[in-house]
Design an enzyme around this catalytic site. Sequence first.
Site, mmCIF file in Angstrom:
data_model
loop_
_atom_site.group_PDB
_atom_site.id
_atom_site.type_symbol
_atom_site.label_atom_id
_atom_site.label_comp_id
_atom_site.label_asym_id
_atom_site.label_seq_id
_atom_site.Cartn_x
_atom_site.Cartn_y
_atom_site.Cartn_z
ATOM 1 N N SER A 197 0.794 -1.226 0.000
ATOM 2 C CA SER A 197 0.000 0.000 0.000
ATOM 3 C C SER A 197 0.823 1.271 0.000
ATOM 4 O O SER A 197 0.335 2.320 -0.421
ATOM 5 C CB SER A 197 -0.976 -0.009 1.174
ATOM 6 O OG SER A 197 -0.314 -0.313 2.376
ATOM 7 N N HIS A 225 -5.426 -3.587 -2.650
ATOM 8 C CA HIS A 225 -5.098 -2.633 -3.722
ATOM 9 C C HIS A 225 -5.052 -3.269 -5.106
ATOM 10 O O HIS A 225 -4.861 -2.581 -6.096
ATOM 11 C CB HIS A 225 -3.756 -1.946 -3.442
ATOM 12 C CG HIS A 225 -3.805 -1.064 -2.248
ATOM 13 N ND1 HIS A 225 -4.377 0.180 -2.256
ATOM 14 C CD2 HIS A 225 -3.387 -1.269 -0.977
ATOM 15 C CE1 HIS A 225 -4.303 0.722 -1.057
ATOM 16 N NE2 HIS A 225 -3.708 -0.143 -0.264
ATOM 17 N N LYS A 256 -11.945 0.245 -1.689
ATOM 18 C CA LYS A 256 -11.014 0.945 -2.582
ATOM 19 C C LYS A 256 -11.605 0.971 -3.998
ATOM 20 O O LYS A 256 -12.507 1.755 -4.250
ATOM 21 C CB LYS A 256 -9.647 0.301 -2.456
ATOM 22 C CG LYS A 256 -9.084 0.678 -1.082
ATOM 23 C CD LYS A 256 -7.853 0.005 -0.627
ATOM 24 C CE LYS A 256 -7.477 0.611 0.720
ATOM 25 N NZ LYS A 256 -6.875 -0.334 1.640
#
Length: 408
Positions: A197, A225, A256
Amino acid sequence: MLANSDGQLQGVAPAQHNPLNFLQERLEALKGKNRYRRLRAVESAQDAWVMLEGRKVLNLCSNNYLGLASHPDVKETAAQAIREWGCGSGASRLICGTQSYHQILERRLAAFKGAGAALLYTSGYMANLGIISSLVSEGDYVFSDQFNHASIIDGCRLSGAEVLVFPHNNMEALEEKLRRTSGQSSRKLIVIDSVFSMDGDLAPLPDLVNLAQKYECLLMIDEAHATGVLGPGGRGAVSLFGLEDRVPIVMSTLSKSLGSLGGFATGSKELIDYLINTSRSFIFSTAMPPGVVFAALAALDVLDANPSLPLQVQENANYLRNGLKKMGYDTGNSQTQIIPIVIGEAAPTLEMSRFLLEEGVLATPIRPPTVPEGTCRIRTTVMATHTRQDLDFALSAFERAGQKMKVI
Ligand SMILES: *Cc1c(COP(=O)(O)O)cnc(C)c1O
């Protein structure tokens, strides 16, 4: 009456010392180290451009990679869901909080990830705490990458297992630790982010699968991610490497790329059944509310209908990264939409971020404890909804900032 005429509580001695005095000292210490943080409010929807303290600025630090947090279909589906189902889910999943839409989303996520089943948690943080602490306990071992996300670190601590941290992406060091503990009857778990990240690099997933096989370890990959960005249709890094059948435990988030909130585990039906029965952050927390679940379902529909969205993120990332590198910036090992610009100490990193903001670019400084001492950075992230013009705007701001700060 509980208080007498002087306002004194009956039977309670007058306050003489404030046990919270240490707070001020701690806060001052953080300020002294340039580690004090404050909250800044964005005054508009999460988009490529946002209003911040009265100014329109380019958002270069959001995890809303596909722009789905404010996609019209996602908003409309969530709004309809709230009108039909209400705002809250009423109870935890095992009491009466499981509703049909939770199971629809779980089946959808399992299919998306090529797994037998899926289980929702109210955040990715909760998912990591709940999954890791269910799988290992005192007397077991967890092997954890040095740069793993804080929620993995906390999940490992909570489990009570012995945590063996290996240097970032160093497979020789990991194997050495695996060798030292082999032959013992305790359970072993390797846990790692697929996309890191704060660095935007990838874990060597094929090597990890091989080591887990060789040393008879469990393997858990955090795809926070990678989901929505990497792999066919944004299915993640595990899928990118074609390893769906070789990674038994996958964790991911809806917060996300998928534009809303929540975490989820995917794996075999047996794994999910086990988590339902043992995972405390799942059991003892209220079920996800309908608006969030339907937003995620709509986000998956948008992703299905627009298979080029993940590629758009990757293309934008390549453009920004190459532009920064050409100027002389060090973007580390970034291979993804997360592009760090490592400055070093906290003070110049803060100054750089302030200067970028003056130029109209929101790019937050990242300091310890999020990253190791001496590696403070500006962490930039790109979105599919950034235009070429937006990225050029960012690059020219970075050029001026870098020259002013003498880092390029
Ligand atoms: C953001 C993140 C999480 C936590 O997910 P939330 O849904 O924000 O709680 C977990 N792991 C990684 C690698 C992350 O980046």
